[in-house]
Design a protein around this motif. Structure first.
Motif, PDB file in Angstrom:
ATOM      1  N   SER A  69     -38.044   1.400 -39.728  1.00  0.00           N
ATOM      2  CA  SER A  69     -38.727   1.778 -40.963  1.00  0.00           C
ATOM      3  C   SER A  69     -39.083   3.255 -40.841  1.00  0.00           C
ATOM      4  O   SER A  69     -39.091   3.807 -39.736  1.00  0.00           O
ATOM      5  CB  SER A  69     -39.987   0.931 -41.175  1.00  0.00           C
ATOM      6  N   PRO A  70     -39.352   3.934 -41.946  1.00  0.00           N
ATOM      7  CA  PRO A  70     -39.602   5.384 -41.874  1.00  0.00           C
ATOM      8  C   PRO A  70     -40.782   5.713 -40.964  1.00  0.00           C
ATOM      9  O   PRO A  70     -41.854   5.123 -41.070  1.00  0.00           O
ATOM     10  CB  PRO A  70     -39.879   5.762 -43.327  1.00  0.00           C
ATOM     11  N   ARG A  71     -40.551   6.666 -40.078  1.00  0.00           N
ATOM     12  CA  ARG A  71     -41.582   7.101 -39.129  1.00  0.00           C
ATOM     13  C   ARG A  71     -41.710   8.621 -39.170  1.00  0.00           C
ATOM     14  O   ARG A  71     -40.717   9.331 -39.317  1.00  0.00           O
ATOM     15  CB  ARG A  71     -41.216   6.689 -37.699  1.00  0.00           C
ATOM     16  N   VAL A  72     -42.923   9.117 -39.000  1.00  0.00           N
ATOM     17  CA  VAL A  72     -43.136  10.562 -38.949  1.00  0.00           C
ATOM     18  C   VAL A  72     -42.605  11.084 -37.615  1.00  0.00           C
ATOM     19  O   VAL A  72     -43.019  10.615 -36.544  1.00  0.00           O
ATOM     20  CB  VAL A  72     -44.634  10.896 -39.108  1.00  0.00           C
ATOM     21  N   LEU A  73     -41.686  12.044 -37.674  1.00  0.00           N
ATOM     22  CA  LEU A  73     -41.035  12.516 -36.453  1.00  0.00           C
ATOM     23  C   LEU A  73     -42.044  13.042 -35.435  1.00  0.00           C
ATOM     24  O   LEU A  73     -41.960  12.729 -34.244  1.00  0.00           O
ATOM     25  CB  LEU A  73     -40.026  13.613 -36.798  1.00  0.00           C
TER      26      LEU A  73
END
Length: 355
Positions: A230-234
């Motif tokens: 799922s989208p994660r903050v780099l």
């Protein structure tokens, strides 16, 4: 109805050959600039949701900068993208040696790989797209690889704003081939990617040793910093205390994609912090190497005041798995006479839909 265009301008000379900058213009706001040196994606200008345009790939100012040693900005790398352990592999009983250029291993085809060559180029335009087709002849024994290899890389930009990259190679002797593009993405246009969201459509990845060589079988991402399902903050991912991340200095790992069939499927989605730009990477390849510019140190610039800093951009390199010539259990990268090695990667910008 907008009509895509393609045209070229001189970009200086290297290795005694004239190089050119080819510009593909969608007619709908997206523009791709491709160099014949290294078949490099020099710029990719994309408007945001407010219509403001900026290049979403990091570049170098001039041909001299590309011709000097640099960390593959925008280049097509080969014959073998990623690493071959100790620069050695055996094919049909014969051992072949590639010059080591990365901690005792061969990286991206060796020190004089495809990224250092001046490619031939020819344009094409169809109703809703414009293309430039780059071609390169690699002789038998080039960087230690067996067989003469003829490769084409075609960049195609259409009115929908999709940039497709098609790779095709043929050989006169059994060899191995694995090509990718090494663009450094930054959807903010220069502000860095630590606040970007990254999603990778893979449940497994390849753990590596301190030299970046795969340790063995793929591992599950669940419960690790490599879980990008799922989208994660780099920036948050890179801040996790983890041996793999610490040894590599960030992400420099290959994710094994789901549904590795013959057609296109999504590999990754990158979103700017304000969602003003979104990039989706679609590919026919079985893997994607995510590299967070761990070795950049600000010594390279784009000529417009932007320094290329550590963790300031991210590479999303669609490819076969690293060291596959030494890993028979992984998808084969062997190419034989009479066959054509083909792959396709598409860069799509869904934030532009409906604008």
């Amino acid at each position: 109805m907008p009509r895509p265009t393609v045209h070229r301008t001189p970009f200086g000379s290297a290795h005694g050959k004239q190089t050119h900058l080819w510009t593909l213009d969608s007619g709908t706001g997206i523009r791709a600039e491709v160099l014949t040196f290294g078949a490099s994606l020099h710029r990719l200008t994309v408007p945001d949701t407010a219509g403001a345009a900026a290049s979403v790939v990091r570049s170098l100012p001039a041909l001299d900068d590309y011709a000097a040693k640099h960390p593959y900005f925008g280049a097509v790398v080969g014959r073998y993208a990623n690493r071959v352990a100790h620069g050695r592999f055996t094919l049909d009983g014969a051992e072949h040696h590639i010059p080591a250029n990365d901690r005792g291993h061969a990286l991206h085809g060796g020190p004089d790989g495809f990224h250092t060559k001046v490619w031939d180029a020819a344009p094409d335009r169809k109703g809703d797209s414009a293309s430039v087709r780059l071609s390169l002849h690699s002789p038998d024994g080039d960087m230690g690889f067996p067989g003469a290899l003829d490769t084409t890389v075609t960049y195609t930009l259409d009115t929908a704003g999709t940039l497709a990259v098609d790779y095709a190679s043929v050989t006169d002797r059994p060899t191995v081939v694995n090509l990718t593009n090494h663009a450094y993405f930054d959807l903010s246009g220069g502000d860095g990617v630590l606040g970007h969201l990254l999603q990778v459509d893979a449940d497994t990845y390849l753990p590596v040793d301190g030299d970046g060589i795969p340790l063995g079988p793929r591992a599950g991402v669940r419960g690790t910093p490599f879980d990008l399902t799922s989208p994660r903050v780099l920036g948050e991912r890179l801040g996790i205390d983890d041996d793999q991340l610490r040894d590599a200095g960030g992400f420099d790992h290959c994710w094994v994609l789901r549904d590795a069939g013959p057609g296109l499927r999504r590999a990754a989605r990158l979103t700017a912090p304000d969602a003003a730009r979104v990039l989706e990477v679609w590919t026919t390849e079985p893997g994607i190497q995510v590299y967070t510019a761990n070795q950049l140190d600000g010594s390279y610039t784009d000529g417009a005041g932007h320094r290329h800093e550590r963790h300031g951009s991210v590479c999303l390199e669609t490819q076969h798995l690293p060291d596959s010539p030494n890993r028979p259990e992984w998808p084969s990268t062997v190419l034989r006479p009479g066959e054509t090695a083909r792959s396709r990667t598409e860069l799509r910008f869904p934030h532009l839909a409906g604008l």
